[in-house]
Design a protein around this motif. Structure first.
Motif, PDB file in Angstrom:
ATOM      1  N   PRO A  19      19.168  -5.269  -1.689  1.00  0.00           N
ATOM      2  CA  PRO A  19      19.829  -6.316  -2.466  1.00  0.00           C
ATOM      3  C   PRO A  19      19.586  -7.748  -2.015  1.00  0.00           C
ATOM      4  O   PRO A  19      19.853  -8.667  -2.775  1.00  0.00           O
ATOM      5  CB  PRO A  19      21.314  -5.961  -2.349  1.00  0.00           C
ATOM      6  N   THR A  20      19.044  -7.960  -0.822  1.00  0.00           N
ATOM      7  CA  THR A  20      18.810  -9.329  -0.362  1.00  0.00           C
ATOM      8  C   THR A  20      17.336  -9.717  -0.372  1.00  0.00           C
ATOM      9  O   THR A  20      16.978 -10.823   0.007  1.00  0.00           O
ATOM     10  CB  THR A  20      19.377  -9.538   1.063  1.00  0.00           C
ATOM     11  N   ILE A  21      16.464  -8.788  -0.797  1.00  0.00           N
ATOM     12  CA  ILE A  21      15.024  -9.041  -0.856  1.00  0.00           C
ATOM     13  C   ILE A  21      14.548  -8.721  -2.265  1.00  0.00           C
ATOM     14  O   ILE A  21      14.745  -7.610  -2.756  1.00  0.00           O
ATOM     15  CB  ILE A  21      14.257  -8.152   0.147  1.00  0.00           C
ATOM     16  N   LYS A  22      13.887  -9.680  -2.919  1.00  0.00           N
ATOM     17  CA  LYS A  22      13.400  -9.470  -4.279  1.00  0.00           C
ATOM     18  C   LYS A  22      12.379  -8.347  -4.293  1.00  0.00           C
ATOM     19  O   LYS A  22      11.425  -8.348  -3.505  1.00  0.00           O
ATOM     20  CB  LYS A  22      12.791 -10.756  -4.834  1.00  0.00           C
ATOM     21  N   GLY A  23      12.613  -7.372  -5.167  1.00  0.00           N
ATOM     22  CA  GLY A  23      11.725  -6.220  -5.233  1.00  0.00           C
ATOM     23  C   GLY A  23      11.415  -5.807  -6.657  1.00  0.00           C
ATOM     24  O   GLY A  23      11.592  -6.578  -7.596  1.00  0.00           O
ATOM     25  N   LEU A  24      10.979  -4.596  -6.797  1.00  0.00           N
ATOM     26  CA  LEU A  24      10.534  -4.054  -8.081  1.00  0.00           C
ATOM     27  C   LEU A  24      11.517  -3.011  -8.593  1.00  0.00           C
ATOM     28  O   LEU A  24      12.070  -2.230  -7.817  1.00  0.00           O
ATOM     29  CB  LEU A  24       9.151  -3.418  -7.912  1.00  0.00           C
ATOM     30  N   ASP A  34       2.280  -4.685   0.299  1.00  0.00           N
ATOM     31  CA  ASP A  34       0.833  -4.475   0.266  1.00  0.00           C
ATOM     32  C   ASP A  34       0.331  -3.842  -1.032  1.00  0.00           C
ATOM     33  O   ASP A  34      -0.854  -3.545  -1.164  1.00  0.00           O
ATOM     34  CB  ASP A  34       0.377  -3.658   1.471  1.00  0.00           C
ATOM     35  N   ASN A  35       1.221  -3.634  -1.991  1.00  0.00           N
ATOM     36  CA  ASN A  35       0.862  -3.101  -3.316  1.00  0.00           C
ATOM     37  C   ASN A  35       0.121  -1.768  -3.266  1.00  0.00           C
ATOM     38  O   ASN A  35      -0.795  -1.529  -4.041  1.00  0.00           O
ATOM     39  CB  ASN A  35       0.027  -4.124  -4.104  1.00  0.00           C
ATOM     40  N   ASP A  36       0.558  -0.870  -2.376  1.00  0.00           N
ATOM     41  CA  ASP A  36      -0.095   0.428  -2.282  1.00  0.00           C
ATOM     42  C   ASP A  36       0.689   1.564  -2.937  1.00  0.00           C
ATOM     43  O   ASP A  36       0.296   2.711  -2.865  1.00  0.00           O
ATOM     44  CB  ASP A  36      -0.401   0.778  -0.819  1.00  0.00           C
ATOM     45  N   GLY A  37       1.820   1.222  -3.561  1.00  0.00           N
ATOM     46  CA  GLY A  37       2.613   2.241  -4.244  1.00  0.00           C
ATOM     47  C   GLY A  37       3.682   2.874  -3.379  1.00  0.00           C
ATOM     48  O   GLY A  37       4.396   3.768  -3.828  1.00  0.00           O
ATOM     49  N   VAL A  48      -0.356  -3.386   5.350  1.00  0.00           N
ATOM     50  CA  VAL A  48      -1.721  -2.915   5.118  1.00  0.00           C
ATOM     51  C   VAL A  48      -1.681  -1.843   4.045  1.00  0.00           C
ATOM     52  O   VAL A  48      -0.932  -0.877   4.156  1.00  0.00           O
ATOM     53  CB  VAL A  48      -2.323  -2.310   6.412  1.00  0.00           C
ATOM     54  N   ALA A  49      -2.497  -2.003   3.018  1.00  0.00           N
ATOM     55  CA  ALA A  49      -2.513  -1.023   1.928  1.00  0.00           C
ATOM     56  C   ALA A  49      -3.020   0.325   2.429  1.00  0.00           C
ATOM     57  O   ALA A  49      -4.027   0.402   3.136  1.00  0.00           O
ATOM     58  CB  ALA A  49      -3.383  -1.515   0.780  1.00  0.00           C
ATOM     59  N   GLY A  50      -2.295   1.351   2.060  1.00  0.00           N
ATOM     60  CA  GLY A  50      -2.674   2.703   2.445  1.00  0.00           C
ATOM     61  C   GLY A  50      -2.454   3.662   1.301  1.00  0.00           C
ATOM     62  O   GLY A  50      -2.484   3.273   0.135  1.00  0.00           O
ATOM     63  N   SER A  51      -2.192   4.898   1.634  1.00  0.00           N
ATOM     64  CA  SER A  51      -1.988   5.908   0.605  1.00  0.00           C
ATOM     65  C   SER A  51      -0.558   6.429   0.643  1.00  0.00           C
ATOM     66  O   SER A  51       0.124   6.337   1.668  1.00  0.00           O
ATOM     67  CB  SER A  51      -2.961   7.071   0.816  1.00  0.00           C
ATOM     68  N   ILE A  52      -0.140   6.998  -0.462  1.00  0.00           N
ATOM     69  CA  ILE A  52       1.180   7.614  -0.515  1.00  0.00           C
ATOM     70  C   ILE A  52       1.207   8.807   0.438  1.00  0.00           C
ATOM     71  O   ILE A  52       2.191   9.021   1.146  1.00  0.00           O
ATOM     72  CB  ILE A  52       1.534   8.007  -1.965  1.00  0.00           C
ATOM     73  N   GLY A  54      -0.275   9.074   3.212  1.00  0.00           N
ATOM     74  CA  GLY A  54      -0.166   8.552   4.575  1.00  0.00           C
ATOM     75  C   GLY A  54       1.083   7.730   4.788  1.00  0.00           C
ATOM     76  O   GLY A  54       1.145   6.958   5.734  1.00  0.00           O
ATOM     77  N   GLU A  55       2.067   7.896   3.899  1.00  0.00           N
ATOM     78  CA  GLU A  55       3.322   7.141   3.950  1.00  0.00           C
ATOM     79  C   GLU A  55       3.047   5.644   4.021  1.00  0.00           C
ATOM     80  O   GLU A  55       3.695   4.907   4.727  1.00  0.00           O
ATOM     81  CB  GLU A  55       4.187   7.615   5.115  1.00  0.00           C
ATOM     82  N   GLY A  56       2.030   5.209   3.267  1.00  0.00           N
ATOM     83  CA  GLY A  56       1.691   3.801   3.167  1.00  0.00           C
ATOM     84  C   GLY A  56       0.630   3.339   4.140  1.00  0.00           C
ATOM     85  O   GLY A  56       0.234   2.182   4.117  1.00  0.00           O
ATOM     86  N   CYS A  57       0.150   4.229   4.999  1.00  0.00           N
ATOM     87  CA  CYS A  57      -0.875   3.851   5.971  1.00  0.00           C
ATOM     88  C   CYS A  57      -2.250   4.328   5.506  1.00  0.00           C
ATOM     89  O   CYS A  57      -2.370   5.379   4.875  1.00  0.00           O
ATOM     90  CB  CYS A  57      -0.563   4.463   7.333  1.00  0.00           C
ATOM     91  N   PRO A  58      -3.282   3.562   5.861  1.00  0.00           N
ATOM     92  CA  PRO A  58      -4.640   3.976   5.516  1.00  0.00           C
ATOM     93  C   PRO A  58      -5.215   4.941   6.551  1.00  0.00           C
ATOM     94  O   PRO A  58      -4.659   5.126   7.638  1.00  0.00           O
ATOM     95  CB  PRO A  58      -5.409   2.650   5.546  1.00  0.00           C
ATOM     96  N   ASP A  59      -6.328   5.532   6.206  1.00  0.00           N
ATOM     97  CA  ASP A  59      -7.135   6.330   7.128  1.00  0.00           C
ATOM     98  C   ASP A  59      -8.498   5.649   7.119  1.00  0.00           C
ATOM     99  O   ASP A  59      -9.416   6.062   6.418  1.00  0.00           O
ATOM    100  CB  ASP A  59      -7.214   7.779   6.662  1.00  0.00           C
ATOM    101  N   THR A  60      -8.623   4.576   7.895  1.00  0.00           N
ATOM    102  CA  THR A  60      -9.799   3.718   7.863  1.00  0.00           C
ATOM    103  C   THR A  60     -11.092   4.472   8.124  1.00  0.00           C
ATOM    104  O   THR A  60     -12.092   4.243   7.448  1.00  0.00           O
ATOM    105  CB  THR A  60      -9.650   2.564   8.882  1.00  0.00           C
ATOM    106  N   ASP A  61     -11.096   5.393   9.091  1.00  0.00           N
ATOM    107  CA  ASP A  61     -12.330   6.098   9.432  1.00  0.00           C
ATOM    108  C   ASP A  61     -12.539   7.394   8.653  1.00  0.00           C
ATOM    109  O   ASP A  61     -13.544   8.069   8.814  1.00  0.00           O
ATOM    110  CB  ASP A  61     -12.417   6.357  10.932  1.00  0.00           C
ATOM    111  N   GLY A  62     -11.575   7.761   7.799  1.00  0.00           N
ATOM    112  CA  GLY A  62     -11.728   8.927   6.931  1.00  0.00           C
ATOM    113  C   GLY A  62     -11.714  10.263   7.634  1.00  0.00           C
ATOM    114  O   GLY A  62     -12.212  11.252   7.108  1.00  0.00           O
ATOM    115  N   ASP A  63     -11.086  10.329   8.812  1.00  0.00           N
ATOM    116  CA  ASP A  63     -11.078  11.592   9.551  1.00  0.00           C
ATOM    117  C   ASP A  63      -9.844  12.449   9.304  1.00  0.00           C
ATOM    118  O   ASP A  63      -9.659  13.484   9.938  1.00  0.00           O
ATOM    119  CB  ASP A  63     -11.251  11.346  11.051  1.00  0.00           C
TER     120      ASP A  63
END
Length: 78
Positions: A19-24, A34-37, A48-52, A54-63
């Motif tokens: 309620p104190t931070i403008k959101g969607l 980061d607009n990652d959903g 940092v944009a990631g995946s759902i 990964g709970e919002g975290c990326p897997d930069t090296d794809g491992d």
């Protein structure tokens, strides 16, 4: 009179999970910086944009190990 909307995001404070931070509206009033959903309160990497998956975290090296728990996020391996 209507209910207050302290952050001006169109959701009354009583229905707004942030309620104190403008959101969607689709995230019950919370932002997704980061607009990652993944809304920020549930995003383990909110700047940092990631995946759902990964709970919002990326897997930069794809491992298959998400960066927030990967000891070597830029080098594949386990």
């Amino acid at each position: 009179m209507g209910c207050p909307d302290s952050d001006g995001d169109g959701l009354a404070d009583k229905d707004d999970e942030c309620p104190t931070i403008k959101g969607l509206k689709e995230f019950k009033g919370c932002p997704d910086t980061d607009n990652d959903g993944t809304p920020d309160p549930k995003d383990k990497c909110p700047a940092v944009a990631g995946s759902i998956a990964g709970e919002g975290c990326p897997d930069t090296d794809g491992d298959g190990v998400f960066d927030n728990v990967d000891a070597c996020p830029n080098k594949p391996g386990s």
